[in-house]
Motif scaffolding. Structure first.
Motif, PDB file in Angstrom:
ATOM      1  N   ALA A   1      -2.809   7.471   5.651  1.00  0.00           N
ATOM      2  CA  ALA A   1      -1.664   7.640   4.754  1.00  0.00           C
ATOM      3  C   ALA A   1      -1.139   6.295   4.272  1.00  0.00           C
ATOM      4  N   GLU A   2      -1.084   5.325   5.181  1.00  0.00           N
ATOM      5  CA  GLU A   2      -0.625   3.981   4.798  1.00  0.00           C
ATOM      6  C   GLU A   2      -1.598   3.337   3.822  1.00  0.00           C
ATOM      7  N   PHE A   3      -2.874   3.549   4.027  1.00  0.00           N
ATOM      8  CA  PHE A   3      -3.865   2.961   3.131  1.00  0.00           C
ATOM      9  C   PHE A   3      -3.755   3.568   1.733  1.00  0.00           C
ATOM     10  N   ALA A   4      -3.454   4.846   1.658  1.00  0.00           N
ATOM     11  CA  ALA A   4      -3.254   5.484   0.353  1.00  0.00           C
ATOM     12  C   ALA A   4      -2.049   4.879  -0.359  1.00  0.00           C
TER      13      ALA A   4
ATOM     14  N   ALA B   1      -2.012   2.769  -3.922  1.00  0.00           N
ATOM     15  CA  ALA B   1      -1.126   3.183  -5.027  1.00  0.00           C
ATOM     16  C   ALA B   1      -0.225   2.037  -5.484  1.00  0.00           C
ATOM     17  N   ALA B   2       0.200   1.192  -4.539  1.00  0.00           N
ATOM     18  CA  ALA B   2       1.096   0.079  -4.875  1.00  0.00           C
ATOM     19  C   ALA B   2       0.359  -1.060  -5.556  1.00  0.00           C
ATOM     20  N   GLY B   3      -0.939  -1.228  -5.264  1.00  0.00           N
ATOM     21  CA  GLY B   3      -1.742  -2.266  -5.908  1.00  0.00           C
ATOM     22  C   GLY B   3      -1.295  -3.690  -5.644  1.00  0.00           C
ATOM     23  N   PRO B   4      -0.979  -4.069  -4.415  1.00  0.00           N
ATOM     24  CA  PRO B   4      -0.535  -5.443  -4.137  1.00  0.00           C
ATOM     25  C   PRO B   4      -1.705  -6.432  -4.151  1.00  0.00           C
TER      26      PRO B   4
END
Length: 314
Positions: free
Chosen positions: A205-208, A212-215
């Motif tokens: 879930a954290e990896f998703a 999504a945030a694209g840092p």
């Protein structure tokens, strides 16, 4: 309770106790409450063994005084640590304590130790909540204050030129301190934050959220077994080569590295100690550790071994 370096004040406080025992040659009881089981159990084992190495190199003594170390496993559980401290205070009359790994255990245990008039010397856990207004003269830390440790990772992220960072940390006091310390120094954009459970085994879930945030990079504080799982899954998820990682020492120590292997390649890590340091104290520790234990030396046991326990002398 203030976070204090183990310096003159601690030397005198512990030294007075040791001096009295030295006169009678009665072993001073030291209560070591630490995490010997669970995903972070190797951290407590390192603290225990590093401390014992210091005693062995001193011929069974600290500061020239014989000591008796009572080791208890808190299982990384706050309630268990609190119960052990209460028993050692009442039944064993212990007046000097050390060894706690995790800050949530320290938060539940250390206040009782101090309220009983005993001394606590921390080799690892140093919650920021113990500093400032909660100052206590019997609380000493030989490592760091939790948040300051991770400032170095923030500076490294600046040096590497990362303009945006996603933050991940275990959801307890040390994790909160880690993110605060990093953000205090880091000058770029925080792309997002996630807190994980202390018993978490799956970070999909954290990896998703990271995708999504694209840092430009990720900073994570997942100590012990959490860090091993995080690094392995980060590689398996295909993120390692796309979004670099910046961490401080607790998220990638020698034990973690030996377990995850190539999953750690490319991770940017800051640390205050390494096994190849060219100074007498470090060399003595590494040589003694290699001879006694035959496993990788980490910064955790280095602190436990090199803390200074001295008799009271001018």
């Amino acid at each position: 309770m203030s976070i204090r370096r183990f310096s003159t004040g601690a030397v005198v406080a512990v030294g007075v106790m040791l001096a009295g025992a030295a006169f009678a040659q009665t072993p001073v009881k030291i209560g070591m409450i630490t995490s010997l089981s669970g995903p972070g159990g190797y951290l407590g084992q390192d603290i225990r063994d590093g401390f014992q190495l210091a005693i062995d190199l001193g011929g069974g003594k600290l500061g020239g005084v014989p000591v008796q170390v009572i080791v208890e496993d808190d299982g990384a559980k706050p309630g268990q640590g609190k119960q052990i401290a209460d028993r050692l205070l009442k039944n064993e009359k212990v007046k000097v304590f050390t060894g706690i790994v995790f800050s949530n255990v320290a938060g539940a245990t250390v206040p009782d130790v101090l309220d009983a008039g005993a001394i606590y010397v921390s080799a690892n856990a140093a919650p920021s909540t113990f500093a400032g207004k909660g100052c206590h003269p019997n609380y000493f830390v030989v490592s760091w204050q939790n948040d300051s440790l991770h400032e170095s990772a923030g500076q490294l992220a600046n040096n590497l030129g990362y303009k945006s960072i996603y933050l991940v940390a275990a959801n307890y006091q040390a994790g909160k301190d880690a993110l605060e310390g990093f953000k205090r120094i880091y000058k770029g954009k925080i792309a997002g934050e996630s807190f994980t459970r202390l018993d978490q085994t799956d970070f999909a879930a954290e990896f998703a959220q990271i995708r999504a945030a694209g840092p430009e990079a990720v900073f994570q504080f997942e100590p012990g077994g959490l860090g091993i799982a995080f690094l392995r899954q980060y590689e398996q998820a295909g993120l390692k080569d796309k979004i670099p990682m910046v961490v401080a020492a607790p998220s990638l120590d020698a034990v973690t590295l030996s377990v995850v292997g190539e999953a750690a390649l490319g991770v940017n890590v800051t640390s205050h100690w390494n096994s190849d340091f060219d100074n007498p104290a470090s060399k003595t520790f590494v040589a003694g550790w290699d001879k006694a234990y035959h496993r990788p030396a980490t910064f955790t046991q280095a602190r436990a071994m090199t803390r200074r326990w001295r008799s009271a002398r001018p």
